[in-house]
Write an enzyme that holds these catalytic residues in place. Structure first.
Site, PDB file in Angstrom:
ATOM      1  N   GLU A  81     -23.556  -6.382 -12.277  1.00  6.84           N
ATOM      2  CA  GLU A  81     -24.237  -5.853 -11.097  1.00  6.84           C
ATOM      3  C   GLU A  81     -23.281  -4.987 -10.290  1.00  6.84           C
ATOM      4  OE1 GLU A  81     -27.550  -6.668  -9.609  1.00  6.84           O
ATOM      5  OE2 GLU A  81     -27.892  -7.108 -11.719  1.00  6.84           O
ATOM      6  N   LEU A  83     -35.301 -11.686 -15.892  1.00  6.84           N
ATOM      7  CA  LEU A  83     -35.205 -13.140 -15.911  1.00  6.84           C
ATOM      8  C   LEU A  83     -36.474 -13.754 -15.339  1.00  6.84           C
ATOM      9  CD1 LEU A  83     -31.555 -13.760 -14.643  1.00  6.84           C
ATOM     10  CD2 LEU A  83     -32.392 -13.958 -16.980  1.00  6.84           C
ATOM     11  N   ASP A 103       0.824  -1.210   0.000  1.00 10.52           N
ATOM     12  CA  ASP A 103       0.000   0.000   0.000  1.00 10.52           C
ATOM     13  C   ASP A 103       0.856   1.256   0.000  1.00 10.52           C
ATOM     14  OD1 ASP A 103      -2.747  -1.235   2.098  1.00 10.52           O
ATOM     15  OD2 ASP A 103      -2.219  -1.567  -0.002  1.00 10.52           O
ATOM     16  N   LYS A 129     -26.675 -15.002  -8.098  1.00 11.44           N
ATOM     17  CA  LYS A 129     -27.516 -13.848  -8.402  1.00 11.44           C
ATOM     18  C   LYS A 129     -27.206 -12.757  -7.372  1.00 11.44           C
ATOM     19  CE  LYS A 129     -32.271 -12.548  -9.467  1.00 11.44           C
ATOM     20  NZ  LYS A 129     -32.287 -11.322  -8.658  1.00 11.44           N
ATOM     21  N   ASP A 160       3.940   1.677  -1.164  1.00  9.37           N
ATOM     22  CA  ASP A 160       4.574   1.898  -2.471  1.00  9.37           C
ATOM     23  C   ASP A 160       3.557   2.396  -3.493  1.00  9.37           C
ATOM     24  OD1 ASP A 160       6.939  -0.900  -2.305  1.00  9.37           O
ATOM     25  OD2 ASP A 160       7.053   1.175  -1.558  1.00  9.37           O
TER      26      ASP A 160
END
EC number: 6.5.1.2
Length: 652
Positions: free
Chosen positions: A164, A79, A29, A109, A31
């Site tokens: 999503e 769907l 983190d 889902k 660097d």
């Protein structure tokens, strides 16, 4: 400096890819932060060299004025839901009847918000919400603040992908803790928090809330042959792809996968509400095609809803826009799926009778589809001589006698002058999916109706500034905005108007299908039932409902009043030619085509007015057979269906 900025941009993007997509950080983190700060300093000194895919473009904030509408090049379909093993087996049976060797890919889902991302030559151009599937909102600036969405792909592709956007449980908890400390209303659940975040006008807030994504579909044409290959390609391009999926041809194995995922559902870092099962072959997907609402090649199994006990205190009966009278139970408050529930639907009188539901009963409450609170059953062991539910005989709004038709489960008010029916119709007409009259919500509609200013939807277009100013709480500025919104609605495409009329069985998608053929609302006044029934995706029930509505004299008067007021009657999309050579015919493509690819053949058939389906039946009018055609061709011959080849199609 230009070269160094390019080096830092590429290096940091690679580190971001390793961290967010591969879940394998390749740099510390500290660097990363050091390199990031160097890039920020250089870009501030040389802004002309800032690259489009720079990671610095995903932080900071911009205050947006609003969101523009965005028409999807490739529609987003819903769907079909399944709630039992039997429904999955029925889906499997339908698919295997056409493709006995079909395999499935089962994917999680994700309980988030659907997004569509479009790239040109590898660069992100548009990020949009699903909307109604055809038109969403352009939220590109907010999309750019989601860290695991690449601004530049690993390859210079022009592509549209779907997925999503979601909020992790950890982020959700932190945000609600902060909101509680600040005295703000907490979000009900991660999905609501993600939805609110994506529609933020301050992009800095979006960046701070740390949304994430899972991508799962290439909506644009792809060279891949299988859905699992699509997932692999999406990961290679730099997208986050969910690691949990199962490839199999066995519904037993899919059911085992569902149960395994359901058992570990609470251990995941994010919410899921089911498993999506897709036919893995993209060619088979194409042949199976779509219904009006959903693909025939996929189904979404929804996990059983959370259930709680509550006591019924009383019941309210309300009249909807079609006259249906719906009972709603008032309950002792319970926590259900992240929200406090104190009201739940009882569906209809037949449901009440079947379940023997009474005032004072302890009942099982759940959220149907994880959205609508509903009463499932009575806890009979806790019943103590509760009073029987009194089913109303008169309309709670107008006092007219209610009717209960033999073929219906609901009570219905058939008085066209019923105040509640009129108000609900006006509310529906002004709603977002209909005429989208911003600001004209239920409260103002009620005030207008009670003041006698509106009695039907045409009256909306006769409203004046003085009418609004007479309403309690409406000031001049609000009146001006309402009138501007009413005026703007006049230019809507006609399918919005057709849906807004509130005709039974005529939803927004059906309205568009009808207007694609007829092109104008006025043409529906003389449309024949049998003609409407032939439109792809419709049928006799819809056709009968539409013709019965427009056969009424009041319908012709209403259309004329709306037209006189300046409301657009024309469909602004591409119209289907009813005089086309194959109009109304149901056509099946089978076998290998040599000159046209399958998409080109399908497009040509649809342009000629045909409905292209994936299976041969007695309803099929024509089969286009290529080389190596198999069982579909044989079935067509056995049924005496007309058969043509590719050359015949090309000559049309």
């Amino acid at each position: 400096m230009k070269k160094r900025i390019k080096e830092l941009t590429d290096l940091l993007n690679r580190y971001r890819y390793d961290y967010y997509t591969k879940d394998a950080p390749s740099v510390s983190d500290s660097d990363y932060d050091k390199l990031y700060r160097e890039l920020v300093t250089l870009e501030q000194s040389y802004p002309e060299y800032v690259l489009q895919d720079s990671p610095t473009q995903q932080v900071g904030g911009t205050i947006l004025k609003g969101f523009e509408k965005y028409r999807h090049q490739y529609p987003l379909f819903s769907l079909q839901d399944a709630f039992s093993r039997e429904e999955l087996d029925a889906f499997d049976k339908r698919v295997k009847a056409e493709f006995p060797n079909a395999t499935y890919l089962a994917e999680l889902k994700i309980d988030g918000l659907s997004i569509s991302l479009s790239y040109e030559n590898g660069f992100l151009q548009v990020g949009a919400t699903r909307g109604d599937g055809n038109i969403g909102e352009n939220i590109t600036e907010n999309i750019k603040k989601i860290k695991d969405i690449p601004h530049q792909l690993s390859e210079p592709l022009t592509i549209t992908v779907r997925g999503e956007a979601y909020m992790s449980r950890q982020s959700f908890k932190a945000i609600n803790e902060a909101r509680q400390e600040n005295g703000e209303t907490e979000f009900a659940n991660p999905r609501n928090a993600a939805a609110g975040t994506l529609r933020q006008l301050d992009t800095a807030v979006v960046a701070k809330r740390e949304l994430a994504t899972f991508l799962y579909q290439e909506a644009s044409p792809t060279a891949r042959n299988q859905q699992n290959e699509v997932l692999a390609e999406l990961a290679d391009l730099g997208f986050s792809v969910n690691p949990y999926y199962q490839l199999t041809s066995s519904m037993d194995e899919i059911w085992d996968f569902i149960k395994t995922i359901e058992a570990k559902r609470d251990q995941l870092a994010y919410d899921i509400d089911g498993v999506v099962i897709k036919v893995n072959s993209l060619a088979m997907q194409e042949e199976l095609g779509f219904t009006v609402k959903a693909p025939r090649w996929a189904i979404a199994y929804k996990f059983p809803a959370e259930e709680k006990e509550a006591e019924i205190l009383s019941v309210d009966w309300t009249v909807g826009r079609t006259g249906v009278v719906t009972p709603t139970a008032n309950l002792t408050p319970v926590q259900l799926a992240g929200t406090t529930v104190s009201r739940a639907t009882l569906h209809n009188v037949d449901y009440i009778a079947e379940k023997d539901i009474r005032i004072g009963d302890t009942v099982i409450v759940y959220k149907a589809g994880d959205i609508i609170p509903a009463v499932l059953n009575v806890v009979m062991s806790k019943r103590n001589q509760q009073e029987v539910m009194l089913i109303p005989k008169l309309c709670p709004s107008c006092g007219s006698e209610l009717v209960h038709f033999e073929d219906e489960v609901a009570l219905r008010c058939i008085n066209p002058l019923c105040p509640s029916l009129i108000q609900r119709s006006l509310e529906h007409f002004a709603s977002r999916d209909a005429m989208n009259i911003t600001g004209l919500g239920p409260a103002i509609v009620e005030k207008l109706f009670l003041a006698g200013f509106v009695h039907d939807v045409a009256d909306i277009y006769q409203l004046t500034k003085e009418n609004f100013m007479q309403l309690d709480g409406i000031k001049e500025k609000s009146a001006d905005k309402l009138l501007a919104a009413i005026e703007a609605s006049k230019s809507n495409s006609a399918e919005k108007l057709l849906f807004g009329l509130g005709i039974r069985h005529i939803g927004s998608k059906v309205s568009r299908l009808i207007l694609e053929v007829y092109g104008d609302i006025s043409a529906l006044l003389t449309a024949k039932e049998e003609e409407i029934a032939r439109i792809d995706g419709l049928g006799s029930t819809i056709a009968q409902s539409l013709t019965q509505y427009f056969e009424q004299k009041t319908a012709a008067i209403l259309v004329d009043e709306l037209k006189t007021a300046g409301v657009n009657m024309h469909y602004s999309g591409q119209k289907v030619n009813s005089d086309a050579a194959l109009f109304g015919l149901t056509v099946v493509l089978t076998g290998k085509l040599n000159q046209l690819n399958r998409n080109e053949a399908k497009d040509k058939l649809e342009a000629l007015g045909a409905k292209v389906t994936g299976s041969v039946s007695k309803k099929t009018d024509l089969v286009i057979a290529g080389s190596d055609a198999g069982s579909k061709l044989e079935k067509a011959k056995s049924l005496g269906i007309r058969i043509e080849d590719e050359d015949w199609l090309r000559q049309l």
